[in-house]
Structure formats: structure tokens, C-alpha cells
Design an enzyme around this catalytic site. Structure first.
Site, PDB file in Angstrom:
ATOM      1  CE  LYS A  71      -3.833  -2.491   2.493  1.00  0.00           C
ATOM      2  NZ  LYS A  71      -4.573  -2.653   1.189  1.00  0.00           N
ATOM      3  CB  CYS A  72       4.275   1.915  -0.627  1.00  0.00           C
ATOM      4  SG  CYS A  72       5.570   3.040  -0.641  1.00  0.00           S
ATOM      5  N   GLY A  73       3.248   4.159  -2.370  1.00  0.00           N
ATOM      6  CA  GLY A  73       3.356   4.945  -3.615  1.00  0.00           C
ATOM      7  C   GLY A  73       4.323   4.016  -4.597  1.00  0.00           C
ATOM      8  CE1 TYR A  74       9.272   6.288  -5.205  1.00  0.00           C
ATOM      9  CE2 TYR A  74       8.534   6.575  -3.111  1.00  0.00           C
ATOM     10  CZ  TYR A  74       9.131   6.977  -4.046  1.00  0.00           C
ATOM     11  OH  TYR A  74       9.377   8.559  -4.072  1.00  0.00           O
ATOM     12  CB  THR A  75       2.813  -0.649  -4.259  1.00  0.00           C
ATOM     13  OG1 THR A  75       2.921  -0.461  -2.850  1.00  0.00           O
ATOM     14  CG2 THR A  75       2.291  -1.816  -4.486  1.00  0.00           C
TER      15      THR A  75
END
Length: 194
Positions: A71-75
Site C-alpha cells: 500500500k505504498c506509492g512505490y508499490t
């Protein structure tokens, strides 16, 4: 009087021993019983299915260790990681370590993480049980990766999800890449092909 002399001599010996130990530890900060002697290949961990994986099985390939989160912007880097792995699996293995250290961005169970990675990004590279990558409960593999006394040169901890550590075919840590570095960055490609 004899007891006083004996006590004085004992204190002198203890002081001399203490000074000697302090001097030795400053001259040689990596003591013989430190984990520096531990090789990357001596680790083993359970994968998302709960199966123990011996890191010895990765000998002879370059290894990229990545702390991942769902659930990360970098996922979306999962996509690039999978592409990198698919195109270089003869000489590279990517090891994904889910971690919930940054913003609670990996709250899932092993089953949920596996399902997410498979359904959304077709991940086929090895993924391991969730670990802590920093703090008091840091997993031993991340202690090794982030302590120069153990790995030979690097003290850099993950600063966010998707930080990358490159290990060569001999099990030696050779490079650290921060989370913003794309897995398909030319420097990474060159390192894999070196």
C-alpha cells in the site's frame, strides 16, 4: 595489611585488563566473535508459504534484496522488479521482504501479500514472511545488510519501502540503492551484467 595489599594488587590487575580490552576493541572493532564472519549464505528464512529457504541456494547469482509493501506509492515498482527478474533470472534472484515499518503500508498476512503480488503484478521471484527492517526488532538479515561491522562497508538502513541491496555471486554486499531508484535503472542493469 596483607588484605589491603592483596586488594590493591587485584584492583591494579583488573584496571590493566580493562584498559587492555578497551585498547584492543578500538584497534580492532570487528571482534572475532562478531557476526562479520557470517556470510549472506548462512541465512535462511520462511517464504510466504511458510517453507524454509536456505540462502545457500542462491550462490552463483547476483541477489537484490528489497523491502516491499502493498500500500505504498512505490508499490508499482513490483512490475519493474518482476520484469528485471524475468529478463535476468539466469544470473539474478530478487528477494522480496514485506515490511510494515513505513506508514503501516504492509498490514497484510502472508496469504494476503502473496495474493496481492500474484494477482496485481504476477510476482514469481521469492517473497518471504513479513519482517522488520529497522528499529529494535530489526530482522537479522537486515542487521547484516545495514551494519558495516557485519557486511564490510554499509550502514545505510532502508529509509522507506523498496530500498534495494545488491549482493554479488560470492555473497558480498556491493551496492545500496534508495527507494526512488527504479529497478530498471541503467546502473542496476550494468551491475547485473558486470
Amino acid at each position: 595489611m596483607k588484605n589491603l595489599i592483596f586488594l590493591g594488587c587485584l584492583l591494579l590487575l583488573v584496571s590493566a585488563y580493562s584498559i587492555s580490552r578497551t585498547h584492543d576493541s578500538k584497534a580492532n572493532p570487528i571482534s572475532s566473535n562478531s557476526e562479520k564472519t557470517k556470510s549472506f549464505y548462512e541465512f535462511s528464512m520462511k517464504d510466504l508459504d511458510g517453507k524454509e529457504v536456505d540462502f545457500n541456494s542462491f550462490k552463483g547469482k547476483k541477489i537484490m534484496v528489497v523491502n516491499v509493501a502493498s500500500k505504498c506509492g512505490y508499490t508499482p515498482q513490483y512490475e519493474a522488479l518482476q520484469k528485471l527478474y524475468s529478463e535476468n533470472s539466469d544470473k539474478l534472484v530478487i528477494l522480496g521482504f514485506p515490511a510494515n515499518n513505513f506508514g503501516g503500508q504492509e498490514p497484510g498476512t502472508s496469504e494476503e501479500i502473496k495474493s496481492f503480488c500474484s494477482e496485481n503484478y504476477g510476482v514469481t521471484f521469492p517473497m518471504f514472511e513479513k519482517v522488520s527492517v529497522k528499529g529494535f526488532d530489526k530482522h537479522p538479515i537486515y542487521r547484516w545488510l545495514t551494519d558495516a561491522a557485519m557486511n564490510g562497508w554499509n550502514n545505510e538502513e532502508p529509509s522507506w519501502n523498496f530500498c534495494k541491496y545488491m549482493i554479488d555471486e560470492k555473497g558480498e554486499l556491493i551496492k545500496y540503492f534508495p527507494f526512488k531508484v527504479d529497478p530498471l535503472d541503467q546502473e542496476i542493469i550494468d551491475l547485473i551484467n558486470a
